[in-house]
Design an enzyme around this catalytic site. Structure first.
Site, PDB file in Angstrom:
ATOM      1  N   TYR A 180      -3.874   8.654  -7.918  1.00 30.41           N
ATOM      2  CA  TYR A 180      -4.540   7.476  -7.748  1.00 30.41           C
ATOM      3  C   TYR A 180      -5.867   8.232  -8.597  1.00 30.41           C
ATOM      4  O   TYR A 180      -6.595   8.569  -8.107  1.00 30.41           O
ATOM      5  CB  TYR A 180      -4.950   7.493  -5.899  1.00 30.41           C
ATOM      6  CG  TYR A 180      -3.781   6.847  -5.517  1.00 30.41           C
ATOM      7  CD1 TYR A 180      -3.213   6.573  -5.985  1.00 30.41           C
ATOM      8  CD2 TYR A 180      -3.924   7.003  -3.686  1.00 30.41           C
ATOM      9  CE1 TYR A 180      -1.529   6.447  -4.667  1.00 30.41           C
ATOM     10  CE2 TYR A 180      -3.277   6.819  -2.576  1.00 30.41           C
ATOM     11  CZ  TYR A 180      -1.629   6.307  -3.654  1.00 30.41           C
ATOM     12  OH  TYR A 180      -0.713   5.490  -2.459  1.00 30.41           O
ATOM     13  N   HIS A 216       5.759  12.338  -4.019  1.00 34.09           N
ATOM     14  CA  HIS A 216       5.480  10.902  -4.393  1.00 34.09           C
ATOM     15  C   HIS A 216       6.497  10.043  -5.542  1.00 34.09           C
ATOM     16  O   HIS A 216       6.421  10.834  -6.069  1.00 34.09           O
ATOM     17  CB  HIS A 216       4.751  10.583  -4.682  1.00 34.09           C
ATOM     18  CG  HIS A 216       3.164   9.464  -4.666  1.00 34.09           C
ATOM     19  ND1 HIS A 216       2.371   9.098  -5.681  1.00 34.09           N
ATOM     20  CD2 HIS A 216       3.295   8.562  -4.121  1.00 34.09           C
ATOM     21  CE1 HIS A 216       1.673   8.166  -5.459  1.00 34.09           C
ATOM     22  NE2 HIS A 216       2.833   7.300  -4.929  1.00 34.09           N
TER      23      HIS A 216
END
Length: 377
Positions: A97, A179
Site C-alpha cells: 500500500y 498477499h
C-alpha cells in the site's frame, strides 16, 4: 413510481461520484437512520477458537497509502485517531500500500499506543528496495520511492516481516497475510499457481512455525479471488483470510455459497476487504481496483439506494452492516483517508436498520435469499 425513484437515486449517486472523484476524494456520504448508541461490535473469545480480531470493524490501509488519490500525513493521522476514538482496535496495512507509505503512517500513530490494546495485520510476498525510478503503479498516487519484487520463500517472509516492523516501529505483528497470489494479479496471471507452490513450501510452513513459537498469532492469505483461499486450506493450516472484493452487498453469491462455508468447515474466519467495493457503495464512480464498473452494477446500486432511502437509511450503512453480518466474517476493514470518513464508517455500525429493508432486498432478488443480515444475527 419505483422507476422514478431508481432514476432519482442514480442521478444523486452520479452527482456524488462526480464530486468525490473530481478532486474531492475525502467527501463523505451522509449517514442516515436512527443511531442506537451501541458500543463497537466485538468478537467474544471462545475456547478453542482460532484467533480473531477484537472488533468487527477495522481500518483498512489502502487510502492511507494514497490509494486512488494522494493524501496528507495529517489526514492519515486524523483517520487513525478517529478510528481509535471510535473504539476500533484492528488495523490492517501492507508493504504494497503506497510502497511502504501506509505502514509508515500506521506506525507513526500506533507506536504511541499500548501494544496489547490493538491488533495489527500486514502482508508478505513483496520486498521493497529504494529506487530512483520506482515502477508506475496506477493505484498509488505519490507513493514512496521504492521498487518491489516477489518473494514467497521462508527467507523472504522473514525479511518482509523484519522490514515491516522497521517501517511500523512496532515490536510484533498479530496477523500476517500472504498477499496477492491470485489470478487477478497482473504480474502473475495464469502463473499464480507457480507462486503458490513456492509459498506452500516456504511462506506457509514458516508462518506456521512463527505461530507455534508465539511470534505471530495467526496467518492466512490476502487475496481478491476465491481460488487461492480454497487451495490454501488444503495445502496448509491457516487461521484467517482477508477476502477482498468478494463479499459485498452487490456481489456475494460465490463467497456465500462456496468460499465462506469451506472456511467455516475448517474453523477459519474471514476478514472482508473492500466491503464498499473500493468506494462504489459510498457513491464513488469506481468499482473495486480495476477501474471498470461491471455491466448492470449502476442500475443495481441505484435500486438498492432507492430502497434504502425509503427505509430512512443510507447505502454505505447498509453495505457495511451486510458485510459484517455473516457469522464466518470476523471483521470488515473499510478504508478511510481522513477523520470524517472513519467517523462515518463507525457511525454506520450503530444505525438500526429496519428488518423490512432486508426483506425487500430479498423479495426483489437484490441480495441472496440465504444471505445473513443484521436482523438475523
Amino acid at each position: 413510481m419505483l422507476a422514478l425513484s431508481t432514476m432519482g437515486a442514480a442521478a444523486l449517486l452520479a452527482r456524488q461520484a462526480h464530486a468525490q472523484d473530481g478532486g474531492h476524494a475525502g467527501d463523505v456520504m451522509p449517514t442516515l437512520g436512527r443511531v442506537t448508541g451501541t458500543t463497537m461490535p466485538a468478537n467474544a473469545p471462545q475456547p478453542g477458537q482460532r484467533f480473531r480480531p477484537p472488533t468487527r470493524i477495522g481500518l483498512g490501509g489502502v487510502p492511507i497509502g494514497n490509494g486512488f488519490a494522494p493524501g496528507t500525513d495529517a489526514d492519515a493521522e486524523a483517520a487513525l485517531e478517529a478510528a481509535w476514538a471510535a473504539g476500533v482496535r484492528y488495523f490492517d496495512t501492507s508493504p504494497w500500500y503506497g510502497l511502504g507509505l501506509s505502514e509508515r503512517r500506521f506506525g507513526h500513530f500506533l507506536h504511541t499506543r499500548p501494544r496489547d490494546e490493538f491488533v495489527l495485520s500486514t502482508k508478505v510476498g513483496r520486498l521493497l528496495t529504494a529506487s530512483t525510478h520506482p515502477p508506475a503503479v496506477k493505484l498509488w498516487k505519490e507513493p514512496s520511492p521504492f521498487a518491489y519484487r516477489y518473494d514467497y520463500t521462508a527467507d523472504g517472509v522473514r525479511r518482509s516481516i523484519e522490514d515491516s516492523l522497521q517501517r511500523l516501529g512496532i515490536s510484533r505483528l498479530d496477523i500476517v497475510y500472504i498477499h496477492d497470489i491470485s489470478p487477478d494479479n497482473g504480474d502473475m496471471g495464469a502463473r499464480w499457481t507457480e507462486y503458490f507452490d513456492v509459498a506452500a513450501k516456504g511462506a506457509m510452513p514458516a508462518l506456521t512455525r512463527m505461530r507455534e513459537e508465539g511470534i505471530i498469532r495467526a496467518w492466512g492469505f490476502g487475496v481478491n479471488t476465491p481460488q487461492p483461499a480454497l487451495k490454501a486450506i488444503e495445502a496448509g493450516d491457516p487461521d484467517i483470510f482477508l477476502l477482498a472484493t468478494q463479499y459485498s452487498l452487490l456481489r456475494h453469491d460465490e463467497a456465500l455459497d462456496h468460499t465462506l462455508p469451506a472456511l467455516a468447515g475448517r474453523g477459519i474466519s474471514a476478514v472482508v476487504g473492500a466491503p464498499l467495493n473500493a468506494g462504489y457503495l459510498a457513491g464513488r464512480d469506481r468499482y473495486d481496483y480495476r477501474g471498470t464498473i461491471p455491466e448492470g452494477m449502476p442500475r443495481k446500486r441505484a435500486r438498492i439506494s432507492a430502497i434504502a432511502a425509503r427505509h430512512g437509511i443510507d447505502l454505505r450503512t447498509a453495505a457495511l452492516q451486510f458485510a459484517a453480518a455473516h457469522p464466518t466474517v470476523a471483521a470488515i476493514v473499510p478504508g478511510a483517508r481522513n477523520a470524517a470518513q472513519m467517523q462515518a464508517n463507525a457511525r454506520s455500525m450503530e444505525v438500526a436498520i429496519p428488518p423490512g429493508f432486508w426483506a425487500e432486498l430479498k423479495q426483489k432478488k437484490l441480495i441472496a435469499e440465504n444471505a445473513p443480515t443484521p436482523a438475523m444475527t
